[in-house]
Design a protein around this motif. Structure first.
Motif, PDB file in Angstrom:
ATOM      1  N   GLU A  33     -36.496 -18.223  17.606  1.00 22.74           N
ATOM      2  CA  GLU A  33     -36.391 -18.411  18.293  1.00 22.74           C
ATOM      3  C   GLU A  33     -35.692 -19.109  19.116  1.00 22.74           C
ATOM      4  OE1 GLU A  33     -39.895 -18.576  22.551  1.00 22.74           O
ATOM      5  OE2 GLU A  33     -40.250 -19.946  20.435  1.00 22.74           O
ATOM      6  N   ASP A  83     -31.044  -4.994  22.220  1.00 15.57           N
ATOM      7  CA  ASP A  83     -31.485  -4.879  21.608  1.00 15.57           C
ATOM      8  C   ASP A  83     -30.655  -5.009  19.715  1.00 15.57           C
ATOM      9  OD1 ASP A  83     -33.728  -5.078  22.585  1.00 15.57           O
ATOM     10  OD2 ASP A  83     -33.845  -2.934  22.609  1.00 15.57           O
ATOM     11  N   VAL A  88     -31.798 -10.491  17.846  1.00  9.77           N
ATOM     12  CA  VAL A  88     -32.727  -9.844  18.539  1.00  9.77           C
ATOM     13  C   VAL A  88     -33.600  -9.088  18.138  1.00  9.77           C
ATOM     14  CG1 VAL A  88     -33.487  -8.777  20.184  1.00  9.77           C
ATOM     15  CG2 VAL A  88     -31.560 -10.749  20.335  1.00  9.77           C
ATOM     16  N   GLN A  89     -33.527  -8.069  16.816  1.00 11.01           N
ATOM     17  CA  GLN A  89     -34.280  -7.853  15.843  1.00 11.01           C
ATOM     18  C   GLN A  89     -35.050  -8.035  14.969  1.00 11.01           C
ATOM     19  OE1 GLN A  89     -34.248  -4.279  16.958  1.00 11.01           O
ATOM     20  NE2 GLN A  89     -36.141  -4.222  15.776  1.00 11.01           N
ATOM     21  N   LYS A  92     -37.850  -9.473  17.653  1.00 14.29           N
ATOM     22  CA  LYS A  92     -39.075  -8.351  17.864  1.00 14.29           C
ATOM     23  C   LYS A  92     -39.924  -8.359  16.344  1.00 14.29           C
ATOM     24  CE  LYS A  92     -36.876  -6.493  21.797  1.00 14.29           C
ATOM     25  NZ  LYS A  92     -36.559  -5.269  22.668  1.00 14.29           N
ATOM     26  N   ASP A  93     -39.567  -8.446  15.325  1.00 20.23           N
ATOM     27  CA  ASP A  93     -39.682  -7.766  13.775  1.00 20.23           C
ATOM     28  C   ASP A  93     -41.167  -9.068  14.186  1.00 20.23           C
ATOM     29  OD1 ASP A  93     -38.143  -5.599  13.374  1.00 20.23           O
ATOM     30  OD2 ASP A  93     -37.169  -6.231  11.660  1.00 20.23           O
ATOM     31  N   GLN A  95     -42.370 -10.993  16.045  1.00 21.45           N
ATOM     32  CA  GLN A  95     -43.466 -10.635  16.559  1.00 21.45           C
ATOM     33  C   GLN A  95     -44.412  -9.745  16.450  1.00 21.45           C
ATOM     34  OE1 GLN A  95     -40.732  -9.725  20.829  1.00 21.45           O
ATOM     35  NE2 GLN A  95     -41.726 -11.772  21.984  1.00 21.45           N
ATOM     36  N   LEU A  96     -44.081  -8.423  15.930  1.00 24.64           N
ATOM     37  CA  LEU A  96     -44.833  -7.256  15.169  1.00 24.64           C
ATOM     38  C   LEU A  96     -45.561  -8.217  14.256  1.00 24.64           C
ATOM     39  CD1 LEU A  96     -42.500  -3.759  15.379  1.00 24.64           C
ATOM     40  CD2 LEU A  96     -44.016  -5.085  16.847  1.00 24.64           C
TER      41      LEU A  96
END
Length: 142
Positions: A33, A83, A88-89, A92-93, A95-96
């Motif tokens: 982040e 994306d 960014v990927q 997002k990973d 976060q998952l």
């Protein structure tokens, strides 16, 4: 075993939350982040994205369908560009992974509370029924 108070349970939940907030996965999320916030390309694209979102809303409000469709296409293009950035990927990973951990903890608590109610009432764990004779062998759901 004496019953726990609601406050004691919430205190333990807060301790668990503190533990979870200090896992490697959360540390990785915070690092990513921070990198995103420092990344100028990402920040410029996010500003463009927000501006385009406002434009879409305004065009929709004024019934400008053709212009709205073009703006939505541009919005999709910007989202795709964001994306495609590896950072960014990664974010997002991350976060998952965190969501999966939270779901796992939540499901584990729900399952174990249900199992403990079944055990403590002399019920059948395999059938998922308490030992209570309230008609159809009710159980706690999760």
């Amino acid at each position: 075993m004496a019953p726990y108070t609601k406050k004691q349970v919430l205190d333990e939940a807060n301790k668990l939350a503190q533990m979870m907030a200090n896992t490697e996965e959360i540390e990785r999320f915070k690092q990513l982040e921070a990198k995103l916030n420092e990344n100028q390309k990402v920040q410029i694209l996010i500003k463009k994205l927000k501006a385009m979102q406002k434009q879409v809303v305004n065009l929709q409000a004024y019934g400008k369908e053709e212009a709205q469709k073009k703006a939505e296409a541009e919005l999709d293009r910007i989202e795709k560009e964001i994306d495609e950035i590896p950072l960014v990927q990664e974010f997002k990973d991350s976060q998952l992974v965190i969501n999966d951990i939270l779901q796992l903890v939540s499901n584990t608590i729900a399952r174990e509370v249900t199992n403990e109610v079944i055990r403590s009432t002399g019920g059948d764990l395999l059938a998922g029924e308490t030992g209570s004779k309230l008609g159809n062998g009710s159980s706690c759901s999760h």
